[in-house]
Write a protein that holds these residues in place. Structure first.
Motif, PDB file in Angstrom:
ATOM      1  N   LEU A  32       0.832  -1.211   0.000  1.00  0.00           N
ATOM      2  CA  LEU A  32       0.000   0.000   0.000  1.00  0.00           C
ATOM      3  C   LEU A  32       0.866   1.261   0.000  1.00  0.00           C
ATOM      4  CD1 LEU A  32      -2.761  -1.061   2.556  1.00  0.00           C
ATOM      5  CD2 LEU A  32      -3.016  -0.825   0.078  1.00  0.00           C
ATOM      6  N   ASP A  33       1.896   1.290   0.824  1.00  0.00           N
ATOM      7  CA  ASP A  33       2.779   2.453   0.874  1.00  0.00           C
ATOM      8  C   ASP A  33       3.448   2.685  -0.476  1.00  0.00           C
ATOM      9  OD1 ASP A  33       2.141   2.849   3.523  1.00  0.00           O
ATOM     10  OD2 ASP A  33       3.960   1.879   4.297  1.00  0.00           O
ATOM     11  N   THR A  34       3.873   1.590  -1.094  1.00  0.00           N
ATOM     12  CA  THR A  34       4.559   1.718  -2.384  1.00  0.00           C
ATOM     13  C   THR A  34       3.612   2.225  -3.461  1.00  0.00           C
ATOM     14  OG1 THR A  34       6.084  -0.077  -1.805  1.00  0.00           O
ATOM     15  CG2 THR A  34       5.882   0.475  -4.136  1.00  0.00           C
ATOM     16  N   LEU A  35       2.422   1.646  -3.543  1.00  0.00           N
ATOM     17  CA  LEU A  35       1.450   2.080  -4.551  1.00  0.00           C
ATOM     18  C   LEU A  35       1.054   3.536  -4.344  1.00  0.00           C
ATOM     19  CD1 LEU A  35      -0.853  -1.092  -4.657  1.00  0.00           C
ATOM     20  CD2 LEU A  35       0.843  -0.382  -6.364  1.00  0.00           C
ATOM     21  N   ASN A  36       1.026   3.968  -3.108  1.00  0.00           N
ATOM     22  CA  ASN A  36       0.644   5.342  -2.792  1.00  0.00           C
ATOM     23  C   ASN A  36       1.753   6.343  -3.133  1.00  0.00           C
ATOM     24  OD1 ASN A  36      -1.262   7.250  -1.645  1.00  0.00           O
ATOM     25  ND2 ASN A  36       0.166   7.434   0.061  1.00  0.00           N
ATOM     26  N   ASN A  37       3.003   5.890  -3.139  1.00  0.00           N
ATOM     27  CA  ASN A  37       4.121   6.830  -3.226  1.00  0.00           C
ATOM     28  C   ASN A  37       4.878   6.829  -4.550  1.00  0.00           C
ATOM     29  OD1 ASN A  37       4.238   8.137  -0.489  1.00  0.00           O
ATOM     30  ND2 ASN A  37       4.303   6.002   0.126  1.00  0.00           N
ATOM     31  N   VAL A  38       4.670   5.825  -5.384  1.00  0.00           N
ATOM     32  CA  VAL A  38       5.346   5.852  -6.682  1.00  0.00           C
ATOM     33  C   VAL A  38       4.722   6.908  -7.582  1.00  0.00           C
ATOM     34  CG1 VAL A  38       6.122   3.450  -6.645  1.00  0.00           C
ATOM     35  CG2 VAL A  38       3.838   3.992  -7.533  1.00  0.00           C
ATOM     36  N   ASP A  39       5.421   7.231  -8.679  1.00  0.00           N
ATOM     37  CA  ASP A  39       4.913   8.216  -9.630  1.00  0.00           C
ATOM     38  C   ASP A  39       3.888   7.619 -10.584  1.00  0.00           C
ATOM     39  OD1 ASP A  39       6.687  10.445  -8.861  1.00  0.00           O
ATOM     40  OD2 ASP A  39       8.277   9.121  -9.604  1.00  0.00           O
ATOM     41  N   THR A  49      -7.346  -2.673 -11.682  1.00  0.00           N
ATOM     42  CA  THR A  49      -6.466  -2.100 -10.657  1.00  0.00           C
ATOM     43  C   THR A  49      -7.074  -0.833 -10.071  1.00  0.00           C
ATOM     44  OG1 THR A  49      -4.498  -3.042 -11.681  1.00  0.00           O
ATOM     45  CG2 THR A  49      -4.161  -1.133 -10.229  1.00  0.00           C
ATOM     46  N   GLY A  50      -7.801  -0.073 -10.910  1.00  0.00           N
ATOM     47  CA  GLY A  50      -8.445   1.139 -10.421  1.00  0.00           C
ATOM     48  C   GLY A  50      -9.405   0.868  -9.280  1.00  0.00           C
ATOM     49  N   LYS A  51     -10.107  -0.259  -9.332  1.00  0.00           N
ATOM     50  CA  LYS A  51     -11.030  -0.608  -8.252  1.00  0.00           C
ATOM     51  C   LYS A  51     -10.269  -0.895  -6.961  1.00  0.00           C
ATOM     52  CE  LYS A  51     -14.414  -2.607 -11.453  1.00  0.00           C
ATOM     53  NZ  LYS A  51     -15.072  -3.850 -11.909  1.00  0.00           N
ATOM     54  N   SER A  59      -4.572   7.349  -5.248  1.00  0.00           N
ATOM     55  CA  SER A  59      -4.889   8.097  -6.470  1.00  0.00           C
ATOM     56  C   SER A  59      -3.744   8.133  -7.484  1.00  0.00           C
ATOM     57  CB  SER A  59      -5.284   9.533  -6.112  1.00  0.00           C
ATOM     58  OG  SER A  59      -4.237  10.176  -5.402  1.00  0.00           O
ATOM     59  N   THR A  60      -2.733   7.298  -7.312  1.00  0.00           N
ATOM     60  CA  THR A  60      -1.597   7.264  -8.230  1.00  0.00           C
ATOM     61  C   THR A  60      -2.062   6.931  -9.649  1.00  0.00           C
ATOM     62  OG1 THR A  60      -0.237   6.463  -6.391  1.00  0.00           O
ATOM     63  CG2 THR A  60       0.690   6.268  -8.604  1.00  0.00           C
ATOM     64  N   LYS A  61      -1.479   7.600 -10.643  1.00  0.00           N
ATOM     65  CA  LYS A  61      -1.844   7.363 -12.036  1.00  0.00           C
ATOM     66  C   LYS A  61      -1.434   5.950 -12.473  1.00  0.00           C
ATOM     67  CE  LYS A  61      -1.563  12.191 -13.576  1.00  0.00           C
ATOM     68  NZ  LYS A  61      -0.895  13.141 -14.496  1.00  0.00           N
ATOM     69  N   THR A  62      -2.203   5.391 -13.417  1.00  0.00           N
ATOM     70  CA  THR A  62      -1.911   4.050 -13.925  1.00  0.00           C
ATOM     71  C   THR A  62      -1.571   4.091 -15.409  1.00  0.00           C
ATOM     72  OG1 THR A  62      -4.273   3.648 -14.348  1.00  0.00           O
ATOM     73  CG2 THR A  62      -3.379   2.899 -12.228  1.00  0.00           C
ATOM     74  N   PHE A  63      -0.892   3.043 -15.832  1.00  0.00           N
ATOM     75  CA  PHE A  63      -0.426   2.900 -17.216  1.00  0.00           C
ATOM     76  C   PHE A  63      -0.681   1.462 -17.614  1.00  0.00           C
ATOM     77  CE2 PHE A  63       2.689   1.799 -20.403  1.00  0.00           C
ATOM     78  CZ  PHE A  63       2.911   2.956 -21.156  1.00  0.00           C
ATOM     79  N   ALA A  64      -1.341   1.221 -18.747  1.00  0.00           N
ATOM     80  CA  ALA A  64      -1.692  -0.139 -19.154  1.00  0.00           C
ATOM     81  C   ALA A  64      -0.475  -0.885 -19.690  1.00  0.00           C
ATOM     82  CB  ALA A  64      -2.788  -0.102 -20.220  1.00  0.00           C
ATOM     83  N   LEU A  65      -0.183  -2.016 -19.098  1.00  0.00           N
ATOM     84  CA  LEU A  65       0.904  -2.888 -19.555  1.00  0.00           C
ATOM     85  C   LEU A  65       0.411  -4.324 -19.473  1.00  0.00           C
ATOM     86  CD1 LEU A  65       4.033  -2.663 -20.349  1.00  0.00           C
ATOM     87  CD2 LEU A  65       4.419  -3.677 -18.095  1.00  0.00           C
ATOM     88  N   HIS A  66       0.103  -4.909 -20.622  1.00  0.00           N
ATOM     89  CA  HIS A  66      -0.478  -6.250 -20.642  1.00  0.00           C
ATOM     90  C   HIS A  66       0.204  -7.094 -21.712  1.00  0.00           C
ATOM     91  CE1 HIS A  66      -2.633  -4.522 -24.042  1.00  0.00           C
ATOM     92  NE2 HIS A  66      -3.104  -3.580 -23.231  1.00  0.00           N
ATOM     93  N   ASP A  67      -0.257  -8.339 -21.851  1.00  0.00           N
ATOM     94  CA  ASP A  67       0.389  -9.285 -22.772  1.00  0.00           C
ATOM     95  C   ASP A  67       0.454  -8.769 -24.204  1.00  0.00           C
ATOM     96  OD1 ASP A  67       1.007 -11.277 -20.933  1.00  0.00           O
ATOM     97  OD2 ASP A  67      -0.967 -12.206 -21.078  1.00  0.00           O
ATOM     98  N   HIS A  68      -0.524  -7.984 -24.616  1.00  0.00           N
ATOM     99  CA  HIS A  68      -0.610  -7.562 -26.014  1.00  0.00           C
ATOM    100  C   HIS A  68       0.229  -6.337 -26.338  1.00  0.00           C
ATOM    101  CE1 HIS A  68      -3.729 -10.546 -26.457  1.00  0.00           C
ATOM    102  NE2 HIS A  68      -4.430  -9.991 -25.490  1.00  0.00           N
ATOM    103  N   ASN A  69       0.676  -5.599 -25.322  1.00  0.00           N
ATOM    104  CA  ASN A  69       1.441  -4.387 -25.636  1.00  0.00           C
ATOM    105  C   ASN A  69       2.777  -4.294 -24.908  1.00  0.00           C
ATOM    106  OD1 ASN A  69       0.906  -3.600 -22.993  1.00  0.00           O
ATOM    107  ND2 ASN A  69      -0.112  -1.696 -23.516  1.00  0.00           N
TER     108      ASN A  69
END
Length: 287
Positions: A32-39, A49-51, A59-69
Motif C-alpha cells: 500500500l505504501d509503495t502504490l501510494n508513493n510511486v509516480d 487495478t483502479g477498483k 490516487s496514483t496514475k496508472t499505465f496499461a501494460l499487458h500481454d498484447h502491448n
C-alpha cells in the motif's frame, strides 16, 4: 488516503508489487505504501487495478501494460524510469510475472541498469502448495495447461516420471477435460489436489486419487467454477511388492479398447510382470 512519503530509495526504481488473489485483507502495508508513493503504476488492466486503488484511497496514475502491448510499451516505461520516475508493476491478482505480464519490462530494466525491487506477497502457486499436503521440498510451476487435448497429454507424458510436485493453472471450462486427459496418462492412483477460489468465500482444497477426484468434480458443478490450480504428486518409485505405476497406467489405456483380461495380459508381457496381480488391480480400480 495517507500522505505521500519518501520511498526507501531515491534511485529511480521499478517495484514488483503483489496484489490480493481474492481477499483484499491480504495486501501488505508495504504494498500500500509503495502504490501510494510511486509516480506511476503499470497495471495489467487499469480498470481492475483502479477498483483496488479506489478501495484503499490511492490516487496514483496508472499505465496499461499487458500481454498484447508489453514488448512495445516496456521501453516507454524504462525511459520514464531513467528520467527519474518511480514505477510499481502490478498484475490483476497475485505476484506479477507468475503467468502474468512483466517479464519484458523487468528484463529491459535490468539491461538498462534500473533498480528492480521485489515485494513479497500473495501468490496462488505457493498458497495452494502450502495447504495441499503434497511434498513441498521440490516443486515446479508449469503455468497454464495447453488448451488442446493433445498438448495436455504431451505435457502429462513429460511429467509422468518427474518426482517433484508439479503445479498447473487451469480454467473452469476445461477442468473436466484436463482431468480426463490426466487420468488417461497418469493413471487412477496418482494423487492430485484441486485448489479452487483460494482466499475467497468458496475456497476449496480437495486431494484424492485421480479417478476419485474426476468423479468428485463431475458430481458437483460448483467445483467446476472459479480460479483453479492443480497440484500433482510426483512420481514415486515403487517397492518390490507394488505394481509399477507405468504398468497400471498402460493397463488403464489398454482397457479402454480391450477386455480387462486381454489388457492385463498385454501389460504383463510389456513389463515382464505376472498377469494376475495386474488383472486383480484392474478389477479393483477400473470400470
Amino acid at each position: 488516503m495517507t500522505d505521500k512519503k519518501t520511498l526507501p530509495t531515491e534511485v529511480p526504481t521499478l517495484y514488483i508489487v503483489p496484489t490480493p488473489i481474492g481477499n483484499l485483507g491480504d495486501i501488505t502495508q508495504r504494498a500500500l505504501d509503495t502504490l501510494n508513493n510511486v509516480d506511476l503504476i503499470a497495471a495489467e488492466d487499469t480498470r481492475h487495478t483502479g477498483k483496488l486503488l479506489s478501495h484503499f484511497g490511492i490516487s496514483t496514475k496508472t499505465f496499461a501494460l499487458h500481454d498484447h502491448n508489453e514488448q512495445q510499451k516496456a521501453q516507454v516505461l524504462v525511459e520514464k524510469l531513467l528520467a527519474g520516475y518511480s514505477i510499481a508493476l502490478v498484475s490483476d491478482a497475485g505476484t506479477p510475472l507468475i503467468s502474468d505480464p512483466g517479464y519484458h519490462l523487468v528484463t529491459k530494466c535490468r539491461q538498462a541498469g534500473v533498480k528492480v525491487v521485489p515485494l513479497p506477497g500473495a501468490c496462488a502457486v505457493v498458497t495452494a502448495l502450502s495447504a495441499s499436503g503434497l511434498p513441498s521440498d521440490r516443486f515446479s510451476f508449469e503455468g497454464f495447461l495447453p488448451a488442446k487435448s493433445k498438448g495436455r497429454k504431451d505435457k502429462f507424458l513429460e511429467i509422468a516420471k518427474v518426482e517433484r510436485t508439479c503445479i498447473f493453472y487451469e480454467s473452469p471450462h476445461r477442468i473436466l477435460d484436463s482431468l480426463h486427459d490426466m487420468l488417461e496418462i497418469l493413471g487412477p492412483e496418482r494423487e492430485v489436489v484441486l485448489a479452487r477460489e483460494l482466499t475467497k468465500t468458496f475456497e476449496t482444497i480437495q486431494g484424492l486419487p485421480l479417478a476419485k477426484l474426476v468423479d468428485w468434480v463431475k458430481s458437483d458443478e460448483n467445483q467446476q467454477r472459479g480460479e483453479m490450480a492443480l497440484l500433482i504428486h510426483g512420481y514415486r518409485a515403487v517397492s518390490d511388492d507394488s505394481l509399477p505405476e507405468e504398468a497400471t497406467r498402460t493397463l488403464t489405456i489398454l482397457n479402454k479398447e480391450l477386455p480387462l483380461k486381454k489388457a492385463a495380459a498385454l501389460a504383463a508381457e510389456i513389463y515382464n510382470l505376472k498377469k494376475n496381480p495386474l488383472y486383480k488391480w484392474g478389477l479393483e480400480h477400473l470400470d
